[in-house]
Write a protein that holds these residues in place. Structure first.
Motif, PDB file in Angstrom:
ATOM      1  N   GLU A 164       0.786  -1.382  -0.009  1.00  0.00           N
ATOM      2  CA  GLU A 164       0.040  -0.242   0.057  1.00  0.00           C
ATOM      3  C   GLU A 164       1.194   0.969   0.046  1.00  0.00           C
ATOM      4  OE1 GLU A 164      -1.866   0.330   3.651  1.00  0.00           O
ATOM      5  OE2 GLU A 164      -1.185  -1.393   4.443  1.00  0.00           O
ATOM      6  N   GLU A 165       0.223   2.399  -0.326  1.00  0.00           N
ATOM      7  CA  GLU A 165       1.484   3.579  -0.748  1.00  0.00           C
ATOM      8  C   GLU A 165       1.564   4.137   0.752  1.00  0.00           C
ATOM      9  OE1 GLU A 165       2.924   5.173  -3.004  1.00  0.00           O
ATOM     10  OE2 GLU A 165       2.277   2.986  -3.898  1.00  0.00           O
ATOM     11  N   VAL A 166       1.893   5.566   1.428  1.00  0.00           N
ATOM     12  CA  VAL A 166       2.173   5.836   2.336  1.00  0.00           C
ATOM     13  C   VAL A 166       2.882   7.117   1.665  1.00  0.00           C
ATOM     14  CG1 VAL A 166       1.776   3.987   4.057  1.00  0.00           C
ATOM     15  CG2 VAL A 166       4.010   4.953   3.268  1.00  0.00           C
ATOM     16  N   PRO A 167       2.537   8.313   2.556  1.00  0.00           N
ATOM     17  CA  PRO A 167       3.884   9.547   2.049  1.00  0.00           C
ATOM     18  C   PRO A 167       4.914   9.173   1.920  1.00  0.00           C
ATOM     19  CG  PRO A 167       1.277   9.718   3.675  1.00  0.00           C
ATOM     20  CD  PRO A 167       1.958   8.347   3.403  1.00  0.00           C
ATOM     21  N   GLN A 173       9.455   4.152   8.475  1.00  0.00           N
ATOM     22  CA  GLN A 173       8.857   3.201   9.691  1.00  0.00           C
ATOM     23  C   GLN A 173       8.046   1.759   9.099  1.00  0.00           C
ATOM     24  OE1 GLN A 173       5.140   4.612  11.315  1.00  0.00           O
ATOM     25  NE2 GLN A 173       5.809   6.856  10.221  1.00  0.00           N
ATOM     26  N   TYR A 174       8.172   2.061   7.796  1.00  0.00           N
ATOM     27  CA  TYR A 174       8.401   0.067   6.743  1.00  0.00           C
ATOM     28  C   TYR A 174       8.877  -0.297   6.326  1.00  0.00           C
ATOM     29  CZ  TYR A 174       3.876   2.820   7.976  1.00  0.00           C
ATOM     30  OH  TYR A 174       2.792   3.083   8.485  1.00  0.00           O
ATOM     31  N   GLY A 175       8.973  -2.216   5.867  1.00  0.00           N
ATOM     32  CA  GLY A 175       9.389  -1.916   4.378  1.00  0.00           C
ATOM     33  C   GLY A 175       8.742  -1.576   3.786  1.00  0.00           C
ATOM     34  N   VAL A 176      10.143  -1.499   2.915  1.00  0.00           N
ATOM     35  CA  VAL A 176       9.781  -0.909   1.227  1.00  0.00           C
ATOM     36  C   VAL A 176      10.178  -1.963  -0.179  1.00  0.00           C
ATOM     37  CG1 VAL A 176       9.402   1.383   0.291  1.00  0.00           C
ATOM     38  CG2 VAL A 176       9.648   1.141   2.475  1.00  0.00           C
ATOM     39  N   VAL A 177       9.177  -1.796  -0.610  1.00  0.00           N
ATOM     40  CA  VAL A 177       9.512  -2.886  -2.482  1.00  0.00           C
ATOM     41  C   VAL A 177       9.819  -1.804  -3.396  1.00  0.00           C
ATOM     42  CG1 VAL A 177       8.733  -4.309  -1.514  1.00  0.00           C
ATOM     43  CG2 VAL A 177       7.326  -2.762  -3.303  1.00  0.00           C
ATOM     44  N   SER A 203      11.070   3.751  -2.942  1.00  0.00           N
ATOM     45  CA  SER A 203       9.481   4.328  -3.360  1.00  0.00           C
ATOM     46  C   SER A 203       8.537   4.592  -2.277  1.00  0.00           C
ATOM     47  CB  SER A 203       8.873   2.808  -3.954  1.00  0.00           C
ATOM     48  OG  SER A 203       7.901   1.247  -3.190  1.00  0.00           O
ATOM     49  N   THR A 204       7.774   4.793  -3.001  1.00  0.00           N
ATOM     50  CA  THR A 204       6.169   5.106  -1.260  1.00  0.00           C
ATOM     51  C   THR A 204       4.944   3.680  -1.445  1.00  0.00           C
ATOM     52  OG1 THR A 204       5.146   5.721  -2.995  1.00  0.00           O
ATOM     53  CG2 THR A 204       6.307   7.559  -1.585  1.00  0.00           C
ATOM     54  N   SER A 205       6.015   2.451  -1.914  1.00  0.00           N
ATOM     55  CA  SER A 205       4.849   0.891  -1.511  1.00  0.00           C
ATOM     56  C   SER A 205       5.638   0.412  -0.622  1.00  0.00           C
ATOM     57  CB  SER A 205       4.758   0.426  -2.776  1.00  0.00           C
ATOM     58  OG  SER A 205       4.342   1.422  -4.201  1.00  0.00           O
ATOM     59  N   ILE A 206       4.753   0.546   0.425  1.00  0.00           N
ATOM     60  CA  ILE A 206       5.392  -0.603   1.391  1.00  0.00           C
ATOM     61  C   ILE A 206       3.807  -1.732   1.743  1.00  0.00           C
ATOM     62  CG2 ILE A 206       5.795   1.730   3.322  1.00  0.00           C
ATOM     63  CD1 ILE A 206       2.606   0.663   4.848  1.00  0.00           C
ATOM     64  N   ILE A 207       5.559  -2.667   2.306  1.00  0.00           N
ATOM     65  CA  ILE A 207       4.936  -4.035   2.454  1.00  0.00           C
ATOM     66  C   ILE A 207       3.906  -4.113   4.036  1.00  0.00           C
ATOM     67  CG2 ILE A 207       5.455  -6.475   3.361  1.00  0.00           C
ATOM     68  CD1 ILE A 207       8.263  -5.225   2.451  1.00  0.00           C
ATOM     69  N   SER A 208       2.287  -4.945   3.432  1.00  0.00           N
ATOM     70  CA  SER A 208       1.173  -4.156   3.691  1.00  0.00           C
ATOM     71  C   SER A 208       1.119  -5.255   5.170  1.00  0.00           C
ATOM     72  CB  SER A 208       0.396  -3.012   3.373  1.00  0.00           C
ATOM     73  OG  SER A 208      -0.297  -4.939   2.762  1.00  0.00           O
ATOM     74  N   GLY A 209       0.943  -6.136   4.934  1.00  0.00           N
ATOM     75  CA  GLY A 209       1.152  -7.473   5.945  1.00  0.00           C
ATOM     76  C   GLY A 209       0.159  -8.845   5.465  1.00  0.00           C
ATOM     77  N   ARG A 210       0.129  -9.013   3.980  1.00  0.00           N
ATOM     78  CA  ARG A 210      -0.250 -10.125   3.604  1.00  0.00           C
ATOM     79  C   ARG A 210       0.463 -10.792   3.076  1.00  0.00           C
ATOM     80  NH1 ARG A 210      -3.328  -8.664   7.012  1.00  0.00           N
ATOM     81  NH2 ARG A 210      -5.684  -9.150   6.880  1.00  0.00           N
ATOM     82  N   TYR A 211       1.003 -11.693   2.901  1.00  0.00           N
ATOM     83  CA  TYR A 211       1.933 -12.299   1.614  1.00  0.00           C
ATOM     84  C   TYR A 211       1.974 -13.475   1.479  1.00  0.00           C
ATOM     85  CZ  TYR A 211       4.532  -9.369   5.185  1.00  0.00           C
ATOM     86  OH  TYR A 211       4.949  -8.098   6.224  1.00  0.00           O
ATOM     87  N   ILE A 212       2.050 -14.316   0.317  1.00  0.00           N
ATOM     88  CA  ILE A 212       2.315 -15.605  -0.512  1.00  0.00           C
ATOM     89  C   ILE A 212       3.865 -15.977  -0.678  1.00  0.00           C
ATOM     90  CG2 ILE A 212       1.577 -17.487  -1.968  1.00  0.00           C
ATOM     91  CD1 ILE A 212      -0.319 -15.997  -1.122  1.00  0.00           C
ATOM     92  N   LEU A 213       4.163 -17.254   0.468  1.00  0.00           N
ATOM     93  CA  LEU A 213       5.593 -17.227   0.796  1.00  0.00           C
ATOM     94  C   LEU A 213       5.988 -18.869   0.337  1.00  0.00           C
ATOM     95  CD1 LEU A 213       6.682 -15.621   3.874  1.00  0.00           C
ATOM     96  CD2 LEU A 213       7.166 -14.889   1.081  1.00  0.00           C
TER      97      LEU A 213
END
Ligand code: UTP
Length: 294
Positions: A164-167, A173-177, A203-213
């Motif tokens: 998801e996008e954050v400013p 504060q997050y994991g960023v891709v 980027s401003t796209s952060i890892i947001s808590g749902r993954y397929i691994l």
């Protein structure tokens, strides 16, 4: 391509941002309207076709196991009093016998370590991870976040992360891709960084808590060293795995609430209550009264 049947819910964190509430109540059991946060997340997994629910718990979290079991006294009292609607709602939420597993993390060493604790239960198949303090609401496409991640997995295989996008000023504060080939909804992930220094996020796209691994993440987690915040980070293991496996990002249609933070929890309660026809009108009146005094 193997089907995604199993999901891991890491629920062993201490919830320090929500003390004293979380001293004896796991933060995942706090309620958004009338459902525990974790029940909302399990609902999302069930809707996405998950068949086996794996909870990585810790001390003081036994109530989570009870929540996903029968409650004979309560159920027979409801039946005896003719409260069939309430009884049937409880039964509908109950995962079928044998479809839940509980394992203990023993010490809260970080999200990566919590996921690693599920390795024997997952075995050799791709699986989902859902952060149980993030709850998602569906957007116009009509499916929730994990279902959209599975759609992308069915298209591309490999590993999938919801973003998801954050400013820009919040990215530290997050994991960023880092973003590669992009069709607007899905994109190739070309890099990841956990809690980048201010102003350095790719980027401003952060890892947001749902993954397929892919299950080879367990190999990457096996000798994982402590990373940001002194915790074993899932992002660091994903960075290792991304050296020889594809990762795709999903800009999912919908909204996320971080119920692990006080503000996110309050916003989630208002948003989910406003989505309930029997509560919306009354809550609107109450909110107007409060806002009117500000
Ligand atoms: P958080 O960092 O949001 O949870 O981890 P926390 O540590 O409980 O929260 P605070 O910062 O102290 O308030 C995201 C998810 O990962 C789980 C948490 O339970 C949460 O659902 N987690 C985290 C674990 O299961 N084990 C850990 O060692 C850390």
């Amino acid at each position: 391509m193997k089907r995604i049947r199993k999901a891991v819910f890491p629920v062993a964190g201490l919830g320090t941002r929500f003390l004293p509430a979380t001293k004896s109540v796991p933060k995942e059991m706090m309620t958004v309207v009338d459902r525990p946060v974790l029940q909302h997340v399990v609902d999302e997994a069930r809707e996405a076709g998950i068949e086996h629910f794996i909870f990585v718990t810790g001390r003081n979290k036994a109530v989570i196991e009870d929540h996903f079991d029968m409650a004979y006294e309560l159920e027979s009292t409801l039946q005896a009093r003719g409260k069939m609607k309430e009884y049937e709602a409880l039964m509908a939420d109950l995962p079928p016998a044998g479809t839940t597993s509980f394992t203990r993390q023993q010490a809260p060493l970080g999200l990566g370590h919590a996921v690693w604790c599920a390795r024997e239960i997952i075995g050799d198949e791709p699986f989902a991870v859902l952060l149980p303090d993030m709850i998602t609401m569906q957007g116009g496409r009509g499916s929730r976040c994990l279902a959209q991640c599975i759609e992308t997995y069915n298209q591309h295989g490999g590993n999938v992360i919801a973003v998801e996008e954050v400013p820009m000023e919040e990215t530290h504060q997050y994991g960023v891709v880092s973003i590669g080939k992009d069709d607007g909804h899905n994109f190739e992930i070309t890099g990841m960084v956990e809690k980048p220094a201010k102003g350095t996020a790719p980027s401003t796209s952060i890892i947001s808590g749902r993954y397929i691994l892919d299950s080879s993440i367990f190999e990457a987690l096996k000798d994982a060293e402590k990373g940001a915040g002194g915790e074993i980070q899932l992002t660091d293991a994903m960075i290792k795995l991304a050296k020889n496996q594809a990762f795709h990002g999903v800009r999912f249609d919908g909204k996320t609430y971080d119920t692990g933070s006080k503000l996110g929890f309050l916003a989630a309660n208002i948003a989910f209550a406003m989505a309930r026809p029997e509560l919306a009108d009354g809550l609107r009146v109450e909110l107007k009264k409060i806002v009117g005094t500000l």
